[in-house]
Design an enzyme around this catalytic site. Structure first.
Site, PDB file in Angstrom:
ATOM      1  N   TRP A   1       3.368   6.528  -6.448  1.00 41.69           N
ATOM      2  CA  TRP A   1       2.042   6.005  -6.179  1.00 41.69           C
ATOM      3  C   TRP A   1       1.366   5.530  -7.464  1.00 41.69           C
ATOM      4  O   TRP A   1       0.741   4.467  -7.503  1.00 41.69           O
ATOM      5  CB  TRP A   1       1.218   7.062  -5.474  1.00 41.69           C
ATOM      6  CG  TRP A   1      -0.093   6.633  -4.891  1.00 41.69           C
ATOM      7  CD1 TRP A   1      -1.245   7.373  -4.877  1.00 41.69           C
ATOM      8  CD2 TRP A   1      -0.416   5.419  -4.195  1.00 41.69           C
ATOM      9  NE1 TRP A   1      -2.255   6.693  -4.229  1.00 41.69           N
ATOM     10  CE2 TRP A   1      -1.765   5.484  -3.800  1.00 41.69           C
ATOM     11  CE3 TRP A   1       0.325   4.276  -3.883  1.00 41.69           C
ATOM     12  CZ2 TRP A   1      -2.407   4.459  -3.111  1.00 41.69           C
ATOM     13  CZ3 TRP A   1      -0.313   3.248  -3.191  1.00 41.69           C
ATOM     14  CH2 TRP A   1      -1.660   3.342  -2.816  1.00 41.69           C
TER      15      TRP A   1
ATOM     16  N   LYS B   1      -3.998  13.395   7.803  1.00 40.86           N
ATOM     17  CA  LYS B   1      -2.944  12.570   8.413  1.00 40.86           C
ATOM     18  C   LYS B   1      -1.568  12.965   7.892  1.00 40.86           C
ATOM     19  O   LYS B   1      -0.561  12.764   8.583  1.00 40.86           O
ATOM     20  CB  LYS B   1      -3.218  11.084   8.195  1.00 40.86           C
ATOM     21  CG  LYS B   1      -3.395  10.636   6.751  1.00 40.86           C
ATOM     22  CD  LYS B   1      -2.106  10.328   6.036  1.00 40.86           C
ATOM     23  CE  LYS B   1      -2.389  10.001   4.590  1.00 40.86           C
ATOM     24  NZ  LYS B   1      -1.166   9.869   3.773  1.00 40.86           N
TER      25      LYS B   1
END
Length: 311
Positions: free
Chosen positions: A11, A177
């Site tokens: 990331w 999530k």
């Protein structure tokens, strides 16, 4: 403009590539970036001449903007070690809840930096696709729209940023999530079918909405990029580490082996523990997160999925 990215994982490297389209960027990481994630590094080397690899924290503090892309569980220690100026302008791209305290990313960060100087990145985004320059939309959550727009202006043309003011909603959605994505991987790993998975994910979305609303989040946040968008992406793709954790658990693989094979952090594991602790303390009904935590602790995935489908 000069931007420093803290975190050399997938990331962090993807964000470095994105911001380097318009800016001079340096990545600061304690890992050996030259040997980690080689496919990503090859793309970085071919597509950008503005990225500097930096190992010294002290020498990286002369940037105008900072981006943090490290594990949430290491965030508090990082702030203590970094000793950033209170006026530093920071975009936090870490997603999760601190396991040992059960507090959100903004609650950690504002102990060290004024909330006015903080933004939080959320939304559906795989590192691999960003480095390939594929289009995506992201949300920047902040109480300071001017600063949020400043970060948005540094993003490349293939990323469409949206400015949001619901910090808690963005944080809860981004963290929760990952837990539902583990459940999605388990559902697929057990071959329970698309009907069961659709039920699981839709109920998971409702569960995270109710959890977020308890802490003052806006319902609409969970129906946008940070919530439904990121959930649908993360719970349905092999590019998702949390989804792959679920697949591995469904196949009765040891968690230690799954994480070793991933080679990267899967935040949903720690987050499920944090959510379970919070829900027990506050009396919030979180059946999916609770069952995922039980599976991580050794309960049969099939038994847990059966339990959920009966609730």
């Amino acid at each position: 403009m000069k931007i420093t990215i803290f975190g050399g994982g997938a990331w962090g490297q993807a964000l470095a590539f994105a911001f380097a389209q318009k800016n001079e960027v340096q990545i600061v990481s304690r890992r050996n970036i030259s040997t980690a994630l080689m496919p990503l590094n090859e793309i970085l080397n071919k597509n950008s001449h503005r990225i500097i690899l930096q190992s010294s924290l002290e020498e990286s503090l002369n940037s105008e903007l900072f981006v943090i892309a490290i594990s949430v569980q290491a965030l508090r220690e990082w702030f203590i070690r970094a000793r950033l100026n209170q006026n530093s302008k920071i975009l936090i791209a870490s997603k999760g809840i601190e396991e040992k305290t059960g507090i959100f990313v903004s609650q950690i960060a504002k102990k060290f930096i004024s909330l006015e100087n903080l933004c939080f990145l959320a939304g559906p985004s795989f590192a691999k696709e960003i480095i390939l320059g594929l289009p995506c939309a992201l949300a920047i959550h902040s109480c300071n729209p001017i600063l949020a727009q400043k970060f948005a202006n540094q993003m490349p043309s293939f990323i469409k940023p949206y400015i949001e003011d619901d910090i808690i909603g963005g944080e809860v959605a981004s963290a929760y999530k990952n837990v539902i994505a583990i459940a999605g991987g388990i559902c697929d790993g057990l071959n329970l079918g698309q009907n069961a998975k659709a039920s699981l994910l839709s109920r998971g979305l409702v569960e995270m909405c109710k959890f977020g609303e308890y802490f003052g989040a806006k319902m609409q946040t969970f129906l946008g990029l940070s919530g439904a968008g990121d959930l649908f992406l993360t719970a349905n793709s092999l590019l998702s580490r949390n989804y792959r954790v679920g697949l591995g658990l469904a196949q009765n693989n040891r968690l230690e082996d799954i994480l070793r094979d991933l080679g990267e952090v899967a935040e949903g594991i720690k987050t499920s523990q944090a959510i379970t602790q919070i829900s027990e303390k506050e009396g919030i009904y979180t059946p999916i997160a609770t069952e995922i935590q039980k599976i991580i602790q050794g309960k049969s995935p099939l038994e847990s999925m059966s339990t959920l489908m009966k609730k």
